[in-house]
Design a protein around this motif. Structure first.
Motif, PDB file in Angstrom:
ATOM      1  N   ALA A 100      30.128 115.136  54.308  1.00  0.00           N
ATOM      2  CA  ALA A 100      31.288 115.501  53.476  1.00  0.00           C
ATOM      3  C   ALA A 100      32.136 114.281  53.104  1.00  0.00           C
ATOM      4  CB  ALA A 100      32.141 116.535  54.197  1.00  0.00           C
ATOM      5  N   PRO A 105      42.094 111.064  51.789  1.00  0.00           N
ATOM      6  CA  PRO A 105      42.506 111.404  50.417  1.00  0.00           C
ATOM      7  C   PRO A 105      43.859 110.824  50.010  1.00  0.00           C
ATOM      8  CG  PRO A 105      42.759 113.298  51.876  1.00  0.00           C
ATOM      9  CD  PRO A 105      42.062 112.234  52.677  1.00  0.00           C
TER      10      PRO A 105
ATOM     11  N   VAL B   4      35.618 118.401  50.825  1.00  0.00           N
ATOM     12  CA  VAL B   4      36.151 117.043  50.757  1.00  0.00           C
ATOM     13  C   VAL B   4      37.664 117.057  50.553  1.00  0.00           C
ATOM     14  CG1 VAL B   4      35.862 114.806  49.660  1.00  0.00           C
ATOM     15  CG2 VAL B   4      34.000 116.450  49.632  1.00  0.00           C
ATOM     16  N   GLY B   6      41.231 117.249  51.109  1.00  0.00           N
ATOM     17  CA  GLY B   6      42.056 117.204  52.304  1.00  0.00           C
ATOM     18  C   GLY B   6      43.256 118.133  52.251  1.00  0.00           C
ATOM     19  N   ARG B   7      43.675 118.500  51.057  1.00  0.00           N
ATOM     20  CA  ARG B   7      44.893 119.298  50.961  1.00  0.00           C
ATOM     21  C   ARG B   7      44.552 120.775  50.894  1.00  0.00           C
ATOM     22  NH1 ARG B   7      46.704 118.624  46.260  1.00  0.00           N
ATOM     23  NH2 ARG B   7      44.884 117.525  45.503  1.00  0.00           N
ATOM     24  N   GLN B 183      48.835 113.084  55.684  1.00  0.00           N
ATOM     25  CA  GLN B 183      48.325 114.222  54.911  1.00  0.00           C
ATOM     26  C   GLN B 183      49.080 115.496  55.269  1.00  0.00           C
ATOM     27  OE1 GLN B 183      43.951 114.484  54.522  1.00  0.00           O
ATOM     28  NE2 GLN B 183      43.889 112.612  55.726  1.00  0.00           N
TER      29      GLN B 183
END
Lengths: 255, 264
Positions: A100, A105, B4, B6-7, B183
């Motif tokens: 993945a 991010p 993928v 992240g949020r 995050q």
């Protein structure tokens, strides 16, 4: 590290990765039942097998993302499974690429590459920055240094993820199904990067069913099923004349 | 490529205070209430300056005090909440238990009771100013709620993020502070914003400790003049303008932070 040294004293004979009778159990599920293998420096080993065969668990045990139930693993002379081993020192030398991607991010591509070398190895900003640029160029993404992961395609993200692992200057690279989450047209760009790495002599352990990559780069293919290594050999032998019935049946499914 | 990303949003239970961008009805309701309240606050003193203008001049001290209680409390509550959230996911059993018990106990006792309790319980040992006791009580109470938000926020980050950080040789603490928490802050902003607004409203409870906040000032005015209706109308309108203003502010901040590349 003296306590964790491999008994073998001849430096040249120490394999990069050595797994000895690895067992892993998740509750009632047995994932590994006595796996032993060695990967020599510079060798490229492809691990194949049906889902649930324990191949990912085995790979993830090498940098201790999974802790074995019993058995021992060494990377060079350091014992991964050692009770007093500082696993972080081994992880610095063992790069990992995930299915993945797992890019961070909130950071740009370049920042993804810079983070670990700067906070783990305390390298200077100039150095990490220069190395990030160089590695992004190597995976063909110089123009994406300031892009955030969500702005990149899957193939681009995985290439950044490979560069991120390389930024730590590892001796070994582990790939856990690196192309399984990719659209077909993006698989090649990732495999090309991996092929280059293999040619440069990187020691690689790859969990993947990419036969093309296996034929082009793998020194050895390991077939796992139900937590065991069933068969191992050069790609041509495993793919063209497998000796075990289970290997034959599996290959019929994926070829 | 959902794996993928992240949020991920986390569920917020209490009310839709913050209008979503695409929520047309919610947005216009916000506009009607906000400008309506401001309009009334301007119109009333113009129409009948006698009680309303006097009231408006009487309460600014209280608004300031309300702000003071709210801002101090949310800052301390955020700190308590961060550590509570980390303790709640800690693998150290003792920490985990302490944090869980704290959250359960605090959430099970009404804030009003906590305010009395802390003021008088503390008063048994040390003489604390009423304002300090009020801020301590509000912080402890909201710290528990924010702790749950932090916990949910941290747990909403995909497991692969921690694994990737560890695989690069980071310590757990480095991974938390450099990868997970940045995050987390993004995704918990909306629920934290909601808690801030709830705290702003709940701060009116401190008036029972004779802290001269907005509500208390309104009451003091009314007690002198017996103009209860007028005084409390103004108090209610000021609260309404404040909460609507901050809910909008949070919505704007959320939009700014919502996208990774626009904030960089």
């Amino acid at each position: 590290m003296a306590a964790n040294q491999v008994p073998d004293t001849a430096a040249a004979a120490v394999p990069r990765i050595r797994v000895e009778d690895a067992h892993k159990r998740f509750g009632d599920v047995v994932a590994l039942r006595g796996v032993s293998l060695e990967v020599q420096a510079g060798e490229v080993v492809l691990v194949i097998g049906p889902s649930g065969s324990g191949k990912s668990t085995m790979l993830r045990s090498v940098n201790r993302l999974e802790t074995l139930t019993s058995g021992r693993i060494w990377v060079d002379r350091q014992e991964v499974t050692g009770r007093h081993t500082d696993i972080r020192l081994i992880r610095e030398e063992v790069g990992m690429v995930f299915q993945a991607f797992n890019l961070f991010p909130h950071l740009t591509a370049a920042q993804n590459l810079v983070l670990a070398p700067s906070i783990v190895k305390h390298e200077t900003k100039d150095r990490t920055q220069a190395r990030a640029e160089q590695l992004l160029a190597r995976v063909g993404l110089s123009d994406k240094a300031d892009a955030y992961p969500e702005q990149l395609s899957g193939g681009q993200q995985q290439r950044v993820a490979i560069a991120r692992a390389l930024a730590m200057s590892p001796k070994v690279m582990l790939f856990d199904e690196p192309t399984s989450a990719l659209d077909p047209e993006m698989i090649k760009e990732v495999l090309d990067v991996m092929l280059d790495l293999a040619k440069e002599g990187m020691t690689m352990m790859v969990v993947s069913h990419e036969m093309g990559f296996a034929r082009a780069a793998a020194d050895r293919v390991i077939f796992m099923d139900e937590g065991e290594i069933v068969e191992t050999g050069p790609p041509s032998q495993i793919f063209e004349s497998p000796t075990h019935e289970r290997t034959k049946r599996f290959l019929e499914h994926i070829l | 490529m959902a794996a993928v990303d992240g949020r991920r949003g986390i569920e917020v239970s209490d009310g839709a205070l913050i209008p979503a961008r695409d929520d047309k009805a919610g947005f216009s309701a916000w506009r009607i209430s906000f400008f309506g309240a401001i309009g009334l606050l301007i119109a009333l003193p113009l129409i009948s300056p006698k009680p309303f203008w006097d009231i408006l001049r009487f309460i600014p001290d209280g608004v300031l005090r309300t702000f003071q209680v709210t801002v101090f409390s949310i800052v301390f509550a955020l700190i308590i909440g961060l550590f509570t959230g980390l303790a709640r996911i800690s693998r150290i059993m003792v920490l985990n238990r302490i944090a869980t018990v704290y959250v359960e106990v605090v959430r099970g006792i009404p804030l009003l009771v906590q305010l009395y309790y802390i003021y008088y319980a503390l008063g048994n040992f040390v003489q604390v100013p009423r304002l300090t006791a009020a801020i301590i009580a509000m912080s402890i109470c909201y710290g528990a709620y924010l702790g749950e938000i932090f916990r949910a926020g941290i747990q909403a980050i995909p497991k692969g993020q921690m694994e990737a950080a560890l695989a690069l040789g980071m310590s757990r603490t480095q991974a938390l502070s450099r990868v997970i928490l940045p995050q987390t802050f993004r995704i918990i902003l909306p629920p934290v914003g909601n808690e801030f607004i709830a705290l702003l409203k709940d701060s009116s409870l401190v008036s029972i400790l004779a802290v001269a906040d907005l509500l208390r000032r309104g009451r003091e005015y009314a007690a002198r003049t017996f103009e209860y209706f007028e005084a409390y109308t103004i108090v209610a309108l000021v609260y309404l303008v404040l909460t609507l203003f901050f809910s909008k502010l949070v919505a704007i901040m959320e939009e700014r932070l919502g996208s990774h590349h626009r904030s960089g």
